[in-house]
Design a protein around this motif. Structure first.
Motif, PDB file in Angstrom:
ATOM      1  N   PRO A   1      78.583 101.811 -32.320  1.00 38.40           N
ATOM      2  CA  PRO A   1      79.966 101.468 -32.675  1.00 38.40           C
ATOM      3  C   PRO A   1      80.221 101.566 -34.180  1.00 38.40           C
ATOM      4  N   ALA A   2      79.270 101.089 -34.995  1.00 39.47           N
ATOM      5  CA  ALA A   2      79.471 101.115 -36.448  1.00 39.47           C
ATOM      6  C   ALA A   2      79.578 102.551 -36.966  1.00 39.47           C
TER       7      ALA A   2
ATOM      8  N   TYR B   1      84.206  97.675 -45.603  1.00 33.72           N
ATOM      9  CA  TYR B   1      83.174  97.019 -44.804  1.00 33.72           C
ATOM     10  C   TYR B   1      82.169  96.254 -45.666  1.00 33.72           C
TER      11      TYR B   1
ATOM     12  N   PHE C   1      90.824  97.974 -36.061  1.00 32.12           N
ATOM     13  CA  PHE C   1      91.964  97.060 -36.189  1.00 32.12           C
ATOM     14  C   PHE C   1      91.482  95.638 -36.479  1.00 32.12           C
ATOM     15  N   ASN C   2      90.440  95.214 -35.771  1.00 34.40           N
ATOM     16  CA  ASN C   2      89.980  93.837 -35.900  1.00 34.40           C
ATOM     17  C   ASN C   2      89.288  93.538 -37.218  1.00 34.40           C
ATOM     18  N   GLU C   3      88.920  94.575 -37.968  1.00 35.71           N
ATOM     19  CA  GLU C   3      88.299  94.329 -39.270  1.00 35.71           C
ATOM     20  C   GLU C   3      89.310  93.805 -40.275  1.00 35.71           C
TER      21      GLU C   3
ATOM     22  N   HIS D   1     100.444  92.170 -32.614  1.00 42.66           N
ATOM     23  CA  HIS D   1      99.595  91.285 -33.413  1.00 42.66           C
ATOM     24  C   HIS D   1      99.922  91.401 -34.894  1.00 42.66           C
TER      25      HIS D   1
ATOM     26  N   ARG E   1     102.813  89.614 -36.584  1.00 38.80           N
ATOM     27  CA  ARG E   1     102.713  88.176 -36.844  1.00 38.80           C
ATOM     28  C   ARG E   1     101.738  87.865 -37.975  1.00 38.80           C
TER      29      ARG E   1
ATOM     30  N   ARG F   1     100.263  84.192 -40.076  1.00 40.92           N
ATOM     31  CA  ARG F   1      99.018  83.697 -39.492  1.00 40.92           C
ATOM     32  C   ARG F   1      98.147  82.956 -40.507  1.00 40.92           C
TER      33      ARG F   1
END
Lengths: 135, 387
Positions: free
Chosen positions: B110-111, B133, B173-175, B213, B216, B220
């Motif tokens: 994945p990385a 990263y 996206f989650n990073e 997401h 917002r 957050r």
């Protein structure tokens, strides 16, 4: 990917299996040990898992604030009873299992008699990873 | 002038993809494109081309041929190039799409897939990816070149697995945000481009989820960086334009009747975004979507979130009952239990559990948030009732 800190201790951790002080090793054994560590770091750089690493002097002091207008307090250059960090390496790996595997590999560095030290390394995950979005 | 300023980043993946389709291996093509980009930055300010993409293709292809010719060991590849039919008027989208599949190839970790996608499809520099990263540039360069070697022998002759591409984009996206590149925005940009190239309800589902997401995000976190829970967020700070776009994309996707996990997650995000106040959230419908999500994925995290939603829809005790059926070692299980215990009025138990959850947290913002929750409940208990 997740980052982990590998901590080597001068003292404070459990004793290594092959626990002979470094100054009692032969120069060749010391060179072999250092080469093992450098090769290990180079392999991690090659695999894209290396973040940073360095060694620390054995001399350290504890320091604290001692009130307005006063110099900070230190407890002297010989904190005899305390944990001492010898060095660290930061790795960025795909899983906890991989981090454990690498720590095990680093702990196998050769020492006295050319045999692995089996030194205990402290493995700590970093907390600075961004939170996954879950609401 | 930077790559982005020159509009080069947008062109990079298409140029790279055309070289790869003409028979260049991935690593050599990538090198040739990088050389062409450097040349463009040098030449364009004084002598801008009429057709930037055509210019880049010509220069990169020439560069690739030069290197291939100079290298005797690459003779075989040259033969391959000669045999390759001449480049036809292939569409932009086809080529770029194949690049997405290549960069998310299942043989990559994945990385590596993430790094290669940002470099080859996103057109980011190695330094930008390394900064994002928080690893040294040399490390990221190795990660990318290993990834390139891994996919070097892969031929782009059949479509890959969309689900793999979507997982990679979701990881990006989650990073979120660390370096000078906003990875969430970058993930949205790449998913948007993918959505124009491929007609797939889950691509639309992921794009909708990201938009909902991201809309917002400003609400957050507080100015000091601390987390603001959904119920306490200032809804005026939500980006309503982005929410409308996300909802519209989701509705079109759902109408295709091919439900997938990203559409289900987007539906939940849409129900949150749709509520004028936290109290008006349609928790009953959210629970139904979590049921779908659990059925689609069997994901334990979805089960955990479902239990919290049940707590909102049917009361804290129902939520705790749903939670009791799950493995207590799941991440955030203790935090969810703490929340539901507080909701049930059991403040002592909740305070203790928040403290335990804080020790188990895997990121700083979450740990600080949970520690504050514990402190808030403890302070309430120790304070005289009239203060």
């Amino acid at each position: 990917m997740a980052k982990y800190l590998l901590l080597k201790h001068y003292r404070g951790g459990p004793a290594a299996v092959n626990d002979v002080p470094m100054e009692k090793w032969t120069p060749e054994e010391i060179s072999a040990h250092i080469k093992y560590m450098n090769d290990f770091a180079a392999r991690l750089e090659e695999s894209g898992e290396f973040v940073s690493g360095d060694a620390l002097a054995p001399e350290g002091a504890w320091v604290r604030y001692d009130g307005e207008g006063r110099p900070p307090v230190t407890d002297g250059p010989f904190p005899e009873t305390k944990d001492l960090i010898a060095g660290w390496m930061i790795i960025d790996v795909d899983s906890y299992e991989r981090a454990v595997e690498l720590a095990g590999e680093l702990s196998a560095a050769p020492g006295a008699g050319g045999k692995p030290i089996h030194e205990w390394l402290e493995l700590r995950p970093f907390l600075h990873m961004p939170p996954t979005v879950t609401e | 002038m930077t790559l982005a300023q020159a509009g080069l980043r947008e062109l990079t993946p298409a140029v790279l993809a055309i070289l790869v389709r003409r028979g260049a291996d991935f690593a050599a093509a990538e090198d040739a494109v990088q050389d062409a980009l450097v040349e463009a930055l040098r030449v364009w300010p004084d002598d801008p081309p009429r057709d930037p993409k055509g210019w880049l293709i010509t220069v990169a292809w020439r560069r690739f041929l030069d290197v291939a010719r100079a290298d005797a060991a690459r003779r075989r590849r040259e033969d391959l190039v000669d045999q390759e039919p001449p480049a036809g008027p292939a569409t932009f989208t086809d080529d770029t799409l194949q690049l997405y599949f290549l960069c998310a190839h299942p043989s990559l970790t994945p990385a590596s897939a993430v790094a290669l996608t940002l470099r080859a499809v996103g057109g980011l520099t190695t330094r930008q990816i390394a900064d994002a990263y928080l690893v040294p540039e040399a490390t990221m360069a190795q990660r990318i070149s290993r990834a390139k070697r891994t996919v070097a022998g892969v031929r782009l002759d059949r479509p890959g697995d969309v689900a793999t591409v979507l997982r990679v984009l979701y990881l990006v996206f989650n990073e979120g945000y660390t370096g000078d590149v906003d990875l969430a925005t970058e993930a949205i940009r790449l998913t948007r481009r993918l959505a124009t190239a491929i007609d797939h309800p889950e691509v639309a589902g992921l794009l909708a989820l990201m938009l909902l997401h991201h809309a917002r995000r400003a609400a957050r976190t507080a100015p000091d960086g601390s987390l603001v829970p959904l119920a306490e967020q200032d809804r005026d700070r939500w980006d309503t334009t982005m929410i409308s776009e996300g909802v519209a994309i989701l509705q079109t996707a759902l109408s295709r009747d091919r439900l997938g996990e990203f559409q289900a997650q987007a539906a939940i995000a849409a129900l949150h975004a749709d509520a004028p106040t936290a109290d008006e959230t349609d928790w009953v419908q959210i629970v139904e979507w979590y049921d779908e999500l659990v059925q689609l994925t069997g994901n334990p995290v979805a089960r955990l979130n479902r239990a919290v939603a049940v707590g909102e829809a049917d009361g804290a005790h129902a939520g705790l009952a749903a939670l009791a059926e799950l493995d207590a070692t799941l991440p955030r299980h203790t935090a969810a239990a703490a929340y539901l215990h507080e909701k049930a009025g059991d403040h002592n138990q909740a305070a203790q559990m928040y403290a335990v959850a804080a020790r188990q947290a895997t990121n700083l913002a979450e740990r600080d948030h949970l520690t504050r929750q514990a402190a808030r409940l403890n302070a309430r208990d120790s304070r005289p009732p009239d203060s």
